[in-house]
Design a protein around this motif. Structure first.
Motif, PDB file in Angstrom:
ATOM      1  N   TYR A 111       5.654   2.247   3.114  1.00  0.00           N
ATOM      2  CA  TYR A 111       4.445   2.982   2.736  1.00  0.00           C
ATOM      3  C   TYR A 111       4.641   3.682   1.397  1.00  0.00           C
ATOM      4  N   LEU A 112       5.802   4.319   1.220  1.00  0.00           N
ATOM      5  CA  LEU A 112       6.070   5.031  -0.028  1.00  0.00           C
ATOM      6  C   LEU A 112       6.134   4.072  -1.217  1.00  0.00           C
ATOM      7  N   VAL A 113       6.782   2.931  -1.039  1.00  0.00           N
ATOM      8  CA  VAL A 113       6.849   1.947  -2.123  1.00  0.00           C
ATOM      9  C   VAL A 113       5.455   1.462  -2.469  1.00  0.00           C
ATOM     10  N   ASN A 114       4.660   1.167  -1.464  1.00  0.00           N
ATOM     11  CA  ASN A 114       3.292   0.711  -1.695  1.00  0.00           C
ATOM     12  C   ASN A 114       2.470   1.758  -2.435  1.00  0.00           C
ATOM     13  N   ASN A 115       2.814   3.025  -2.232  1.00  0.00           N
ATOM     14  CA  ASN A 115       2.072   4.142  -2.813  1.00  0.00           C
ATOM     15  C   ASN A 115       2.481   4.438  -4.257  1.00  0.00           C
ATOM     16  N   MET A 116       3.532   3.777  -4.739  1.00  0.00           N
ATOM     17  CA  MET A 116       4.029   4.028  -6.089  1.00  0.00           C
ATOM     18  C   MET A 116       3.091   3.469  -7.150  1.00  0.00           C
ATOM     19  N   ASP A 117       3.174   4.043  -8.366  1.00  0.00           N
ATOM     20  CA  ASP A 117       2.496   3.466  -9.511  1.00  0.00           C
ATOM     21  C   ASP A 117       3.207   2.174  -9.909  1.00  0.00           C
ATOM     22  N   ALA A 147      -1.868   6.486  -7.662  1.00  0.00           N
ATOM     23  CA  ALA A 147      -1.268   5.649  -6.636  1.00  0.00           C
ATOM     24  C   ALA A 147      -1.694   4.208  -6.802  1.00  0.00           C
ATOM     25  N   SER A 148      -0.725   3.302  -6.663  1.00  0.00           N
ATOM     26  CA  SER A 148      -1.006   1.878  -6.785  1.00  0.00           C
ATOM     27  C   SER A 148      -1.706   1.364  -5.544  1.00  0.00           C
ATOM     28  N   GLN A 149      -2.556   0.339  -5.719  1.00  0.00           N
ATOM     29  CA  GLN A 149      -3.243  -0.270  -4.606  1.00  0.00           C
ATOM     30  C   GLN A 149      -2.618  -1.604  -4.210  1.00  0.00           C
ATOM     31  N   SER A 150      -1.465  -1.954  -4.817  1.00  0.00           N
ATOM     32  CA  SER A 150      -0.851  -3.228  -4.481  1.00  0.00           C
ATOM     33  C   SER A 150      -0.420  -3.239  -3.036  1.00  0.00           C
ATOM     34  N   LEU A 151      -0.263  -4.437  -2.494  1.00  0.00           N
ATOM     35  CA  LEU A 151      -0.004  -4.601  -1.078  1.00  0.00           C
ATOM     36  C   LEU A 151       1.466  -4.841  -0.817  1.00  0.00           C
ATOM     37  N   LEU A 152       2.007  -4.137   0.148  1.00  0.00           N
ATOM     38  CA  LEU A 152       3.389  -4.348   0.549  1.00  0.00           C
ATOM     39  C   LEU A 152       3.445  -4.286   2.066  1.00  0.00           C
ATOM     40  N   ASP A 159       2.689  10.444  -2.847  1.00  0.00           N
ATOM     41  CA  ASP A 159       3.940  10.360  -2.097  1.00  0.00           C
ATOM     42  C   ASP A 159       4.924   9.345  -2.665  1.00  0.00           C
ATOM     43  N   GLY A 160       4.414   8.266  -3.252  1.00  0.00           N
ATOM     44  CA  GLY A 160       5.305   7.270  -3.827  1.00  0.00           C
ATOM     45  C   GLY A 160       6.151   7.804  -4.963  1.00  0.00           C
TER      46      GLY A 160
END
Length: 436
Positions: A58-64, A3-8, A399-400
């Motif tokens: 949330y799902l987009v933020n959770n993507m790789d 899971a990516s840690q980038s911020l959205l 989830d992303g």
């Protein structure tokens, strides 16, 4: 996938008309129909102030990290509008009691352009929205009403703490009249299998999965007849899909109400409501229903959706289904609808998700594909999302990743519409990709 840690920013965005007084307490605000796709009421012109809430973000933020994530992030400020790529599955049952008025309105607010009613029939042969002919014991409060509970096909039997036999009951729409059905409250799909009394069994919490919620089930969510559901969806300027649920009672019902009568009654209900066939996607798991609609009323048969579960029924069901697709197309079927897992597979050499042989064969046969149902599984972190992600469970693990599967079934398997238990997720993708 990690899971990516980038911020959205996770926020609700709204577009459309200013809120106007509404009979539904401000949940949506109608505008005059502005016309649109399919020669029918335009989803994009429905006048619904679309609000997606935090989940898609949330799902987009959770993507790789990657190209797809970058694309989806670029759409985070909208604008967002209704899309018929996004089909409401049972309303909005991730959080609202399924096939309830409240769930339908929530799905519309989240941009679903097509709203589903799974159709069953009552003892007085009226049509109602319920996912199963015999699910009232775990989707409504019927067991709380002694008079109606006494009419159930199989009465409540408590948990046997000696043998371990679970609590059970079987209550069918065909056990009661429309008036009695309308007196029920829709509840979250849940059953307490170790219930020692009726109160435990129909309890609102029951065994509702912890990734759903009972937040909107404590008040009485309204059950709906098909006529009422059509009127509601029409008032919102949206389109329709109605599934003829496979009866769990012997047919002909009451000796003379046949499966064909049931299938025709669904058509007649839309005709009587003045709904153009181009706005209706009839569905069934029974091929006989599909062929009946094709033969009896081609205007509705043109968009009849063959729900394909054969891969789940027998060991060779998947191969049988794939091999049958050209013949189905030759017989006039235009839309095939398998579950998500039938359309994707894993390329373990590259660690990617790719279209399945089913998806390839359906495209080669010239069949339109609609799939079901996103947001129905639990967290993808748990066993790779379970049933709906069978075959790619070893690849999806956060989830992303749901958006990667959505992207493959859309861009590579050529799915034209997607059912979801939480329409906002599909609406976000559709809006970002320009899918109306």
């Amino acid at each position: 996938m990690v899971a990516s840690q980038s911020l959205l920013a996770a926020a609700s965005f709204a577009i459309g008309a200013s809120a106007l007084p509404s009979p539904w307490g401000g949940w949506w605000s109608p505008r005059p129909n502005q016309g649109g796709y399919g020669g029918s009421a335009a989803a994009s012109g429905s006048g619904i102030n679309v609000q997606l809430g935090p989940r898609p973000f949330y799902l987009v933020n959770n993507m790789d990290n990657g190209t797809l994530k970058d694309k989806l992030e670029s759409c985070s400020n909208g604008p967002f509008k209704t899309s018929s790529f996004s089909i409401s599955h049972r309303g909005a049952p991730l959080m609202f009691p399924e096939h309830s008025k409240q769930g339908y309105i929530a799905a519309a607010r989240m941009g679903a352009g097509i709203i589903e009613c799974d159709v069953s029939f009552t003892s007085d042969r009226e049509l109602v929205c319920r996912h199963s002919n015999c699910d009232l014991q775990y989707t409504t409060n019927i067991l709380a009403n002694p008079e109606l509970a006494a009419k159930c096909s199989e009465p409540f039997v408590p948990y046997n703490n000696v043998t371990g036999e679970p609590a059970s009951a079987k209550c069918c729409t065909s056990d009661i009249t429309l008036a009695e059905f309308k007196g029920l409250c829709a509840e979250m799909e849940a059953t307490t299998f170790n219930a020692l009394n009726v109160s435990d069994h129909f309890g609102r919490i029951g065994d509702t999965p912890d990734w759903r919620t009972n937040m909107y089930a404590y008040s009485c969510a309204e059950t709906m007849s098909l006529k009422e559901q059509i009127a509601l969806v029409e008032s919102m300027g949206l389109n329709f899909t109605a599934e003829a649920k496979t009866p769990e009672v012997p047919m002909p019902f009451q000796g003379d109400y046949t499966q064909e009568d049931f299938a025709q009654q669904i058509v007649d209900t839309f005709v009587d409501a003045g709904i153009d066939p181009s706005r209706v996607w009839l569905q069934s798991f029974l091929p006989d229903d599909i062929f009946y609609w094709l033969a009896q009323d081609n205007a509705f048969g043109e968009q009849a959706v063959y729900l394909d579960e054969r891969a789940d029924l027998t060991a060779d069901g998947y191969d049988v289904a794939v091999a049958s697709l050209p013949d189905l197309a030759a017989r006039g079927v235009k839309i095939i609808s398998p579950s998500i897992w039938q359309l994707v597979t894993a390329d373990n050499a590259t660690g990617t998700i790719i279209p399945s042989s089913y998806a390839i064969a359906a495209n080669e046969a010239g069949l339109e594909i609609i799939t079901w149902s996103f947001e129905r599984s639990g967290p993808l972190e748990v066993e790779g999302g379970g049933y709906y992600y069978t075959g790619v469970n070893n690849i999806v693990n956060n989830d992303g990743d749901e958006f990667y599967v959505i992207d493959v079934v859309t861009q590579q398997a050529n799915v034209t519409k997607i059912f979801a238990d939480w329409a906002a997720t599909i609406t976000y993708y559709a809006n970002c990709m320009g899918l109306e």
